[in-house]
Design a protein around this motif. Structure first.
Motif, PDB file in Angstrom:
ATOM      1  N   MET A  91       0.836  -1.197   0.000  1.00 23.25           N
ATOM      2  CA  MET A  91       0.000   0.000   0.000  1.00 23.25           C
ATOM      3  C   MET A  91       0.877   1.255   0.000  1.00 23.25           C
ATOM      4  SD  MET A  91      -3.115   0.882   2.656  1.00 23.25           S
ATOM      5  CE  MET A  91      -3.028  -0.817   3.191  1.00 23.25           C
ATOM      6  N   GLN A  92       1.922   1.229   0.811  1.00 22.63           N
ATOM      7  CA  GLN A  92       2.851   2.361   0.883  1.00 22.63           C
ATOM      8  C   GLN A  92       3.494   2.620  -0.475  1.00 22.63           C
ATOM      9  OE1 GLN A  92       6.033   1.872   3.802  1.00 22.63           O
ATOM     10  NE2 GLN A  92       7.424   2.927   2.423  1.00 22.63           N
ATOM     11  N   THR A 108       2.486   1.741  -3.416  1.00 19.59           N
ATOM     12  CA  THR A 108       1.482   2.160  -4.387  1.00 19.59           C
ATOM     13  C   THR A 108       1.194   3.651  -4.279  1.00 19.59           C
ATOM     14  OG1 THR A 108       0.426  -0.014  -4.403  1.00 19.59           O
ATOM     15  CG2 THR A 108      -0.924   1.835  -5.118  1.00 19.59           C
ATOM     16  N   LEU A 109       0.992   4.130  -3.059  1.00 19.76           N
ATOM     17  CA  LEU A 109       0.669   5.542  -2.864  1.00 19.76           C
ATOM     18  C   LEU A 109       1.884   6.437  -3.098  1.00 19.76           C
ATOM     19  CD1 LEU A 109      -1.697   5.276   0.233  1.00 19.76           C
ATOM     20  CD2 LEU A 109      -2.332   5.718  -2.139  1.00 19.76           C
ATOM     21  N   SER A 125      -5.503   0.571  -2.748  1.00 21.08           N
ATOM     22  CA  SER A 125      -5.297   0.803  -1.318  1.00 21.08           C
ATOM     23  C   SER A 125      -6.559   0.468  -0.533  1.00 21.08           C
ATOM     24  CB  SER A 125      -4.886   2.254  -1.078  1.00 21.08           C
ATOM     25  OG  SER A 125      -3.684   2.555  -1.754  1.00 21.08           O
ATOM     26  N   VAL A 178      -8.327   6.553   2.710  1.00 21.46           N
ATOM     27  CA  VAL A 178      -8.142   6.083   1.334  1.00 21.46           C
ATOM     28  C   VAL A 178      -9.469   6.074   0.570  1.00 21.46           C
ATOM     29  CG1 VAL A 178      -6.040   4.773   1.795  1.00 21.46           C
ATOM     30  CG2 VAL A 178      -8.258   3.642   2.032  1.00 21.46           C
ATOM     31  N   ARG A 228      -3.275  11.954   0.293  1.00 21.87           N
ATOM     32  CA  ARG A 228      -2.196  10.972   0.119  1.00 21.87           C
ATOM     33  C   ARG A 228      -1.156  11.146   1.227  1.00 21.87           C
ATOM     34  NH1 ARG A 228       1.750  11.799  -4.750  1.00 21.87           N
ATOM     35  NH2 ARG A 228       2.330  13.481  -3.325  1.00 21.87           N
ATOM     36  N   SER A 278      -2.623   9.696   4.381  1.00 19.08           N
ATOM     37  CA  SER A 278      -2.674   8.232   4.367  1.00 19.08           C
ATOM     38  C   SER A 278      -1.282   7.627   4.554  1.00 19.08           C
ATOM     39  CB  SER A 278      -3.321   7.721   3.073  1.00 19.08           C
ATOM     40  OG  SER A 278      -2.561   8.101   1.945  1.00 19.08           O
ATOM     41  N   ILE A 333      -0.051   5.089   7.416  1.00 23.32           N
ATOM     42  CA  ILE A 333       0.639   3.827   7.119  1.00 23.32           C
ATOM     43  C   ILE A 333       1.957   3.763   7.884  1.00 23.32           C
ATOM     44  CG2 ILE A 333       1.849   2.555   5.300  1.00 23.32           C
ATOM     45  CD1 ILE A 333      -0.362   3.563   3.370  1.00 23.32           C
TER      46      ILE A 333
END
Length: 360
Positions: A56-57, A59-60, A85, A119, A138, A141, A145
């Motif tokens: 997830m990290q 990806t963002l 996410s 998200v 972002r 988020s 994370i």
């Protein structure tokens, strides 16, 4: 009555995931390059292996490559990132919570719930093509994370060599507030990857050693240095031994479980290596030593003034020769305003002082 917005979000998430099931997440985004954001470096430097949060990290973080693009397909990539996410938060909640130590699990559950809300809002802003709100969400988020990932670390992951038993060590991370004559800066000090260097800095901050000291060096687009005490001494004199306390050069590379000490990259033949804590971000904190020795750093430190052209990440003259031990996370805009003669009014440890141990 079913929750219509949630149902719609789930359908969107599943549709995107199914359409791209065989491809890597965010395959449309450009390939990554050196990370130059201190907060991102700190997240990546945590000694954890929770693949769902890491995915997830990544990806963002990868969306930073396309948010400034004017191409029409950027919103496709940003929608995919948000949807991916959301999918991970919804479907991998149990595995994420199971990886968190029991003592922190309740806190982790609250963080995970907040992350889910963030998200989902991120997806809404991507659908509305609102770039400013997308960037803010972002950032939020990724902070959530990072906070979740920090909860995963249960114990300090390795043993520091016995020869350094007398030195203070930071067994984890600390947050410091640096008050200067030009404003305030917040930095995260990383004891996971540089425990002795971070320990020396936090120990001196708690002692008030840096309060009132001037910046003695300010080179444009390079470094800003402080920590030289008044008087003839160049470092911290231990009141017990009456001698200057010296900290070894301490650098960790990703392939090794522990840092190596008192050796430069050239000494061990690592000419192209990148440390876990690289000098790759504006406001990287580095430990200074003399030109004559690499193990005589005592109290002086510098803030690296990263410049993409003059000191590119991975191609500077500091990695492998000095130890990085933290990053400025708030107030980086002040760094290039500070000059020789400006002062550190105080350095306060606002979190993590309990992780400092005076010796082994």
């Amino acid at each position: 009555m079913p929750n219509t917005p949630l149902l719609t979000s789930l359908v969107t998430v599943l549709a995107v995931l199914l359409l791209n099931w065989g491809d890597p997440v965010l395959a449309a985004l450009p390939a990554g390059s050196a990370v130059t954001d201190g907060a991102a470096i700190l997240r990546n430097a945590l000694p954890i292996e929770q693949k769902d949060l890491r995915q997830m990290q990544a990806t963002l973080e990868a969306t930073s490559k396309v948010v400034g693009s004017s191409k029409g397909n950027r919103w496709v990539a940003l929608n995919e990132a948000a949807a991916s996410s959301q999918f991970l938060v919804i479907t991998r909640k149990k595995s994420i919570l199971a990886a968190i130590p029991k003592a922190s699990r309740e806190q982790g559950e609250a963080l995970l719930e907040s992350l889910g809300e963030t998200v989902q809002a991120l997806g809404d802003e991507a659908s509305n093509q609102n770039i400013d709100s997308f960037i803010d969400l972002r950032r939020k988020s990724l902070k959530q994370i990072g906070d979740l990932e920090a909860l995963l670390v249960n114990d300090f992951p390795y043993t520091i060599p016995e020869e350094f038993n007398s030195l203070p060590r930071l067994l984890g991370r600390a947050t410091v507030s640096i008050k200067t004559t030009k404003g305030n800066i917040t930095a995260v000090i990383d004891g996971y990857n540089a425990p002795l260097t971070a320990g020396a800095f936090v120990d001196l901050a708690l002692k008030g050693f840096y309060d009132g000291l001037p910046f003695t060096r300010a080179e444009d687009n390079y470094v800003l240095q402080s920590g030289d005490p008044t008087g003839p001494e160049s470092g911290y004199i231990d009141p017990t031994t009456k001698k200057e306390r010296q900290v070894p050069l301490e650098i960790r590379i990703p392939e090794e479980a522990t840092p190596f000490y008192n050796q430069t990259f050239e000494d061990i033949g690592l000419y192209k290596a990148t440390p876990v804590l690289p000098f790759a971000a504006l406001g990287t904190l580095g430990w200074a030593h003399s030109d004559q020795a690499i193990d005589d750093g005592s109290s002086q430190f510098f803030l690296f003034l990263y410049d993409a052209e003059l000191t590119p990440a991975g191609l500077n003259l500091v990695d492998g020769r000095n130890a990085a031990f933290g990053y400025v996370v708030e107030g980086t805009e002040l760094l290039k305003k500070l000059e020789v003669g400006d002062q550190i009014l105080s350095i306060k440890v606002v979190d993590g002082a309990d992780r400092l141990k005076p010796h082994a």
